[in-house]
Write a protein that holds these residues in place. Structure first.
Motif, PDB file in Angstrom:
ATOM      1  N   SER A 152      -7.768   3.466   1.946  1.00 47.75           N
ATOM      2  CA  SER A 152      -7.427   2.158   1.390  1.00 47.75           C
ATOM      3  C   SER A 152      -7.620   1.067   2.434  1.00 47.75           C
ATOM      4  CB  SER A 152      -5.973   2.147   0.909  1.00 47.75           C
ATOM      5  OG  SER A 152      -5.774   3.065  -0.132  1.00 47.75           O
ATOM      6  N   LEU A 159       0.859  -1.189   0.000  1.00 43.04           N
ATOM      7  CA  LEU A 159       0.000   0.000   0.000  1.00 43.04           C
ATOM      8  C   LEU A 159       0.892   1.235   0.000  1.00 43.04           C
ATOM      9  CD1 LEU A 159      -2.708   1.551   0.349  1.00 43.04           C
ATOM     10  CD2 LEU A 159      -2.363   1.356   2.823  1.00 43.04           C
ATOM     11  N   ARG A 173      -0.406   5.138  -0.511  1.00 43.86           N
ATOM     12  CA  ARG A 173      -1.542   6.006  -0.848  1.00 43.86           C
ATOM     13  C   ARG A 173      -1.259   7.444  -0.441  1.00 43.86           C
ATOM     14  NH1 ARG A 173      -5.673   8.353   1.958  1.00 43.86           N
ATOM     15  NH2 ARG A 173      -5.144   7.300   3.907  1.00 43.86           N
TER      16      ARG A 173
END
Length: 211
Positions: free
Chosen positions: A90, A81, A83
């Motif tokens: 998320s 991840l 972001r």
């Protein structure tokens, strides 16, 4: 599963993270503040793989606007991840846990910005600098508890041990954890010792070492 929650001081390297991994090698997940990794992503990936640990927190890309980003690195050292702040929240499944990730004042500005995701096991909330007043401290604690209750999820937040917002000169380091019903597991104010949370028992152990 054991979660290590740390409150390092701001630094250009990630030496404090490495030291905590050395001292707590039973941790499955380490949660650290917004922006702590700076641009040391490659080094963090090596640490995750070396210590077989999941890393969850934040980093910065100085040429981006906003510069802060949410990050999760799995045990293999792979970024799963990455972001940018203020974008939709998320959710990532990590070893059977569905984890949501919100950054710092996203807690107040937008909360969980993805209403389609309701079944979440854990929300992680990396915070940058400490709170600038007792009122802000209480506001953020109250808002985090609301998220736990609304989404029936555990939520964990942690800030750096130092730094002040907008050069106010005031910094109250904050860390907390609420259970799925909004029950307090711990709330830490001006106590930056690392904490280990055992998810199976929700027991907390606190290091006697102070940064």
């Amino acid at each position: 599963m054991k979660i290590l929650i740390i409150q390092p001081k701001l630094e250009h390297t990630i030496k404090q993270l490495e030291n905590e991994l050395h001292n707590n090698n039973s941790a499955d997940i380490v949660i650290f503040p917004e922006g702590y990794l700076n641009e040391n992503i490659e080094s963090a990936c090596h640490l995750a793989k070396r210590f077989n640990t999941i890393l969850i927190g934040g980093h910065r890309r100085l040429n981006d606007r906003p510069k802060d980003r949410a990050i999760i690195i799995d045990r293999s050292g792979t970024v799963i991840l990455d972001r940018i702040k203020y974008s939709p929240t998320s959710f990532v499944e990590v070893e059977g846990l569905k984890i949501g990730h919100i950054l710092c004042d996203e807690l107040i500005v937008q909360g969980i910005k993805n209403e389609s995701e309701m079944n979440v096991d854990l929300v992680v909330h990396p915070i940058g600098v400490g709170m600038f007043s007792e009122e802000q401290f209480q506001e953020w604690i109250d808002e985090a508890r609301k998220i736990a209750i609304t989404y029936n999820t555990m939520i964990i937040g942690t800030s750096h041990a130092d730094g002040s917002y907008g050069d106010t000169g005031v910094s109250i380091p904050i860390a907390y954890c609420f259970g799925k019903n909004g029950e307090e597991i711990f709330i830490s104010k001006n106590d930056v010792r690392p904490r280990i949370l055992d998810l199976q028992s929700t027991n907390i152990s606190i290091s006697q070492e102070v940064h």
